[in-house]
Design a protein around this motif. Structure first.
Motif, PDB file in Angstrom:
ATOM      1  N   SER A  18       0.823  -1.205   0.000  1.00 21.33           N
ATOM      2  CA  SER A  18       0.000   0.000   0.000  1.00 21.33           C
ATOM      3  C   SER A  18       0.860   1.259   0.000  1.00 21.33           C
ATOM      4  CB  SER A  18      -0.925  -0.017   1.219  1.00 21.33           C
ATOM      5  OG  SER A  18      -1.600   1.205   1.334  1.00 21.33           O
ATOM      6  N   ALA A  19       1.913   1.269   0.825  1.00 14.73           N
ATOM      7  CA  ALA A  19       2.798   2.428   0.884  1.00 14.73           C
ATOM      8  C   ALA A  19       3.549   2.602  -0.441  1.00 14.73           C
ATOM      9  CB  ALA A  19       3.784   2.281   2.031  1.00 14.73           C
ATOM     10  N   SER A  20       4.012   1.504  -1.027  1.00 13.98           N
ATOM     11  CA  SER A  20       4.721   1.573  -2.309  1.00 13.98           C
ATOM     12  C   SER A  20       3.814   2.106  -3.407  1.00 13.98           C
ATOM     13  CB  SER A  20       5.240   0.191  -2.711  1.00 13.98           C
ATOM     14  OG  SER A  20       6.187  -0.250  -1.789  1.00 13.98           O
ATOM     15  N   TRP A  21       2.573   1.648  -3.424  1.00 15.75           N
ATOM     16  CA  TRP A  21       1.625   2.125  -4.424  1.00 15.75           C
ATOM     17  C   TRP A  21       1.346   3.615  -4.235  1.00 15.75           C
ATOM     18  CZ3 TRP A  21       0.153   1.486  -9.020  1.00 15.75           C
ATOM     19  CH2 TRP A  21      -1.043   2.030  -9.500  1.00 15.75           C
ATOM     20  N   GLY A  22       1.271   4.050  -2.991  1.00 16.18           N
ATOM     21  CA  GLY A  22       1.063   5.474  -2.713  1.00 16.18           C
ATOM     22  C   GLY A  22       2.220   6.322  -3.225  1.00 16.18           C
ATOM     23  N   PHE A  23       3.468   5.845  -3.002  1.00 14.73           N
ATOM     24  CA  PHE A  23       4.634   6.570  -3.511  1.00 14.73           C
ATOM     25  C   PHE A  23       4.647   6.585  -5.039  1.00 14.73           C
ATOM     26  CE2 PHE A  23       6.846   5.505   0.638  1.00 14.73           C
ATOM     27  CZ  PHE A  23       6.736   6.804   1.122  1.00 14.73           C
ATOM     28  N   ALA A  24       4.305   5.468  -5.656  1.00 13.66           N
ATOM     29  CA  ALA A  24       4.281   5.393  -7.120  1.00 13.66           C
ATOM     30  C   ALA A  24       3.283   6.397  -7.693  1.00 13.66           C
ATOM     31  CB  ALA A  24       3.945   3.974  -7.571  1.00 13.66           C
ATOM     32  N   LYS A  25       2.115   6.514  -7.067  1.00 11.65           N
ATOM     33  CA  LYS A  25       1.110   7.470  -7.552  1.00 11.65           C
ATOM     34  C   LYS A  25       1.575   8.911  -7.378  1.00 11.65           C
ATOM     35  CE  LYS A  25      -2.409   5.924  -5.252  1.00 11.65           C
ATOM     36  NZ  LYS A  25      -3.760   5.696  -4.708  1.00 11.65           N
ATOM     37  N   GLN A  26       2.396   9.171  -6.369  1.00  9.34           N
ATOM     38  CA  GLN A  26       2.917  10.522  -6.174  1.00  9.34           C
ATOM     39  C   GLN A  26       4.043  10.838  -7.156  1.00  9.34           C
ATOM     40  OE1 GLN A  26       4.219  10.567  -2.118  1.00  9.34           O
ATOM     41  NE2 GLN A  26       2.207  11.089  -1.301  1.00  9.34           N
ATOM     42  N   ILE A  27       4.900   9.859  -7.415  1.00 11.63           N
ATOM     43  CA  ILE A  27       6.093  10.093  -8.218  1.00 11.63           C
ATOM     44  C   ILE A  27       5.803  10.090  -9.707  1.00 11.63           C
ATOM     45  CG2 ILE A  27       8.329   9.091  -8.865  1.00 11.63           C
ATOM     46  CD1 ILE A  27       8.577   8.196  -5.929  1.00 11.63           C
TER      47      ILE A  27
END
Length: 135
Positions: free
Chosen positions: A2-11
């Motif tokens: 979940s955290a990785s997906w959140g970072f991917a959506k931000q980056i």
């Protein structure tokens, strides 16, 4: 996950916009961008100490995501950047960035951070000058 997906959506949007901005500003080989090729060739052309030092300092303070280095470098080289300064930028860029300098300073202190910054700039500049002389 979940955290990785959140970072991917931000980056991802920032990465996409950065690549588009690089293409718009620098153009591509055979097509002029908003920044005139003459400016790039004047600042980064050839294999002079000034061109390599400029590329090293710029690379040390810029933030280069792994996927943006190649299109930015391609645009710069298509605008007249020399081989030595290109290597210099590729060495200094991943080694440092303004955000990493701030983080390093919080752990190591100002004096050690400035020493590290100076070493990266000097070594990248030296490697670029040697490479540019050999190629």
């Amino acid at each position: 996950f979940s955290a990785s997906w959140g970072f991917a959506k931000q980056i991802f949007p920032l990465l996409f916009l950065g690549i588009l901005a690089a293409g718009l500003l620098l153009g591509r080989p055979g097509h002029e961008g908003l920044i005139p090729s003459a400016w790039v060739a004047e600042a980064l052309g050839g294999n002079s100490l000034g061109a390599n030092l400029f590329a090293s300092v710029a690379g040390a303070f810029m933030y280069f995501a792994t996927l943006t280095e190649v299109p930015i470098l391609q645009g710069l080289m298509g605008s007249g950047m020399g081989d030595g300064p290109a290597l210099t930028l590729l060495l200094a860029g991943p080694a440092l960035s303004l955000p990493s300098i701030l983080v390093i300073r919080s752990f190591m202190g100002t004096k050690k951070t400035l020493t590290f910054l100076a070493l990266v700039i000097v070594m990248a500049t030296t490697a670029g000058m040697i490479y540019g002389a050999l190629v």
